[in-house]
Design an enzyme around this catalytic site. Structure first.
Site, PDB file in Angstrom:
ATOM      1  N   CYS A  83     -67.726 -50.492 -11.181  1.00 36.09           N
ATOM      2  CA  CYS A  83     -66.469 -49.976 -11.009  1.00 36.09           C
ATOM      3  C   CYS A  83     -66.054 -49.178 -12.477  1.00 36.09           C
ATOM      4  O   CYS A  83     -65.969 -49.992 -13.527  1.00 36.09           O
ATOM      5  CB  CYS A  83     -65.310 -50.907 -10.756  1.00 36.09           C
ATOM      6  SG  CYS A  83     -63.664 -50.224 -10.847  1.00 36.09           S
ATOM      7  N   GLY A  84     -66.169 -48.029 -12.609  1.00 45.23           N
ATOM      8  CA  GLY A  84     -66.020 -47.400 -13.887  1.00 45.23           C
ATOM      9  C   GLY A  84     -64.678 -47.584 -14.608  1.00 45.23           C
ATOM     10  O   GLY A  84     -64.596 -47.912 -15.799  1.00 45.23           O
ATOM     11  N   ASN A  85     -63.428 -47.352 -14.023  1.00 47.39           N
ATOM     12  CA  ASN A  85     -62.361 -47.647 -14.625  1.00 47.39           C
ATOM     13  C   ASN A  85     -62.036 -49.202 -14.800  1.00 47.39           C
ATOM     14  O   ASN A  85     -61.257 -49.741 -15.862  1.00 47.39           O
ATOM     15  CB  ASN A  85     -61.033 -47.364 -13.650  1.00 47.39           C
ATOM     16  CG  ASN A  85     -60.939 -45.808 -13.699  1.00 47.39           C
ATOM     17  OD1 ASN A  85     -61.276 -45.203 -14.840  1.00 47.39           O
ATOM     18  ND2 ASN A  85     -60.497 -45.186 -12.633  1.00 47.39           N
ATOM     19  N   ASN A 115     -68.176 -44.672  -0.744  1.00 49.45           N
ATOM     20  CA  ASN A 115     -66.996 -44.327  -1.010  1.00 49.45           C
ATOM     21  C   ASN A 115     -67.023 -42.844  -0.956  1.00 49.45           C
ATOM     22  O   ASN A 115     -68.084 -42.036  -1.045  1.00 49.45           O
ATOM     23  CB  ASN A 115     -66.861 -44.493  -2.727  1.00 49.45           C
ATOM     24  CG  ASN A 115     -66.846 -45.972  -3.070  1.00 49.45           C
ATOM     25  OD1 ASN A 115     -65.922 -46.736  -2.771  1.00 49.45           O
ATOM     26  ND2 ASN A 115     -68.018 -46.438  -3.433  1.00 49.45           N
ATOM     27  N   GLU A 152     -61.819 -45.403  -1.093  1.00 52.87           N
ATOM     28  CA  GLU A 152     -62.716 -46.429  -1.878  1.00 52.87           C
ATOM     29  C   GLU A 152     -63.054 -47.496  -0.756  1.00 52.87           C
ATOM     30  O   GLU A 152     -62.321 -47.916  -0.083  1.00 52.87           O
ATOM     31  CB  GLU A 152     -62.040 -47.000  -2.944  1.00 52.87           C
ATOM     32  CG  GLU A 152     -62.057 -46.324  -4.136  1.00 52.87           C
ATOM     33  CD  GLU A 152     -61.659 -46.971  -5.336  1.00 52.87           C
ATOM     34  OE1 GLU A 152     -62.624 -47.952  -5.764  1.00 52.87           O
ATOM     35  OE2 GLU A 152     -60.689 -46.658  -6.122  1.00 52.87           O
ATOM     36  N   ARG A 153     -64.293 -47.677  -0.605  1.00 51.06           N
ATOM     37  CA  ARG A 153     -65.124 -48.659   0.068  1.00 51.06           C
ATOM     38  C   ARG A 153     -64.549 -50.098  -0.425  1.00 51.06           C
ATOM     39  O   ARG A 153     -64.533 -50.097  -1.690  1.00 51.06           O
ATOM     40  CB  ARG A 153     -66.583 -48.538  -0.112  1.00 51.06           C
ATOM     41  CG  ARG A 153     -67.274 -49.571   0.841  1.00 51.06           C
ATOM     42  CD  ARG A 153     -68.523 -49.515   0.579  1.00 51.06           C
ATOM     43  NE  ARG A 153     -69.021 -49.583  -0.529  1.00 51.06           N
ATOM     44  CZ  ARG A 153     -70.530 -49.700  -1.048  1.00 51.06           C
ATOM     45  NH1 ARG A 153     -71.510 -49.569  -0.345  1.00 51.06           N
ATOM     46  NH2 ARG A 153     -70.666 -50.022  -2.287  1.00 51.06           N
ATOM     47  N   CYS A 163     -60.319 -43.344  -9.260  1.00 51.01           N
ATOM     48  CA  CYS A 163     -61.585 -43.972  -9.045  1.00 51.01           C
ATOM     49  C   CYS A 163     -62.643 -43.363 -10.135  1.00 51.01           C
ATOM     50  O   CYS A 163     -62.735 -42.308 -10.074  1.00 51.01           O
ATOM     51  CB  CYS A 163     -62.078 -43.809  -7.632  1.00 51.01           C
ATOM     52  SG  CYS A 163     -63.799 -44.643  -7.505  1.00 51.01           S
TER      53      CYS A 163
END
Length: 275
Positions: A72-74, A179, A197-198, A207
């Site tokens: 998860c980038g954020n 996603n 988002e999945r 995202c």
């Protein structure tokens, strides 16, 4: 469901990574805790930050439905901001399911992470069937988690929830699902991206991996070159910078601390371990 044990036994924070909202705790939650807290606080996921033997910290990311996300980038940027401030660091390393990620904490307005993967698995796909008005040509990419990128001429006319849910469960991407990122190119170096988002099973305000996926595909199809810089705007209207230098790809943007539980003294001096 009764009052969550995590609320009374653990410290937790509420973070936002460019509009992506998370609860952050320093001990592993139960599935019940994740489901209760994500619903109670209306957030996109739970970030569990623990000690690591190979990095400054270890991150486990839970989606709001209780499933574990490999990346998860954020969320990663929020965890890096947390670790940096706990330990007084500028350079931060985080262990994840996808390996160790390196980042840099400049300020809460500028948290950077190296998102480079050895293989993005990029591929253009023609869908076997689509909804009326939906483009047939899409782009698949693994940006840490699987994404499908769909370019459109006008995002304001896209039914993100309907199309996103349809593509997330599309037979062409079964059984794992994807996603879904709907992208409008506003300028040569500016994208507008809305993501379904999945694991949340809805559109989120932002995202990180979706913005990354969209920028990487755009750099290819619009021939932006090996070293590029793209600003990406999400539904939250926060800007994220995606850029490539010398074969590495970086994700950079703001992080905000929204709230904290009363017993979370997170700015107290820490040793280099959590827990």
């Amino acid at each position: 469901m009764g009052f969550s044990s995590l609320l009374t036994t653990c410290r937790y924070l509420l973070y936002s990574g460019a509009g992506n909202s998370f609860i952050l705790g320093e001990s592993m939650p139960s599935l019940e805790d994740v489901l209760f807290l994500c619903q109670e606080e209306m957030v996109d996921g739970f970030l569990c930050v623990e000690s690591s033997e190979i990095a400054d910290a270890k991150l486990t990311v839970f989606n709001s439905d209780g499933s574990i996300a490999s990346m998860c980038g954020n969320g990663l940027r929020c965890a890096m901001a947390h670790v940096a401030q706990c330990f007084g660091l500028e350079d931060v390393s985080i262990e994840t399911e996808r390996g160790v990620y390196q980042g840099k904490f400049f300020s809460m307005n500028r948290v950077l992470v190296d998102m480079t993967l050895p293989d993005w698995k990029k591929a253009e796909r023609k869908l076997t069937h689509v909804l009326p008005g939906m483009p047939e040509q899409v782009f698949f990419i693994d940006a840490g988690v699987p994404h499908v990128v769909v370019f459109v001429s006008d995002l304001s006319k896209v039914p993100v929830q309907e199309w996103g849910s349809f593509l997330r469960y599309h037979e062409d991407f079964a059984p794992e699902g994807v996603n879904v990122d709907f992208v409008q190119r506003k300028k040569d170096d500016l994208l507008l991206v809305y993501t379904y988002e999945r694991g949340c099973e809805r559109e989120t305000l932002s995202c990180g991996t979706g913005m990354l996926a969209s920028a990487l595909v755009a750099a290819d199809i619009f021939s932006l070159g090996q070293d590029f810089s793209i600003a990406v705007c999400s539904r939250s209207r926060n800007l994220i910078k995606i850029f490539s230098e010398k074969g590495k790809v970086f994700l950079e943007g703001p992080v905000s601390l929204l709230n904290r539980s009363e017993n979370f003294g997170w700015l107290e001096p820490k040793s280099r371990r959590f827990g």
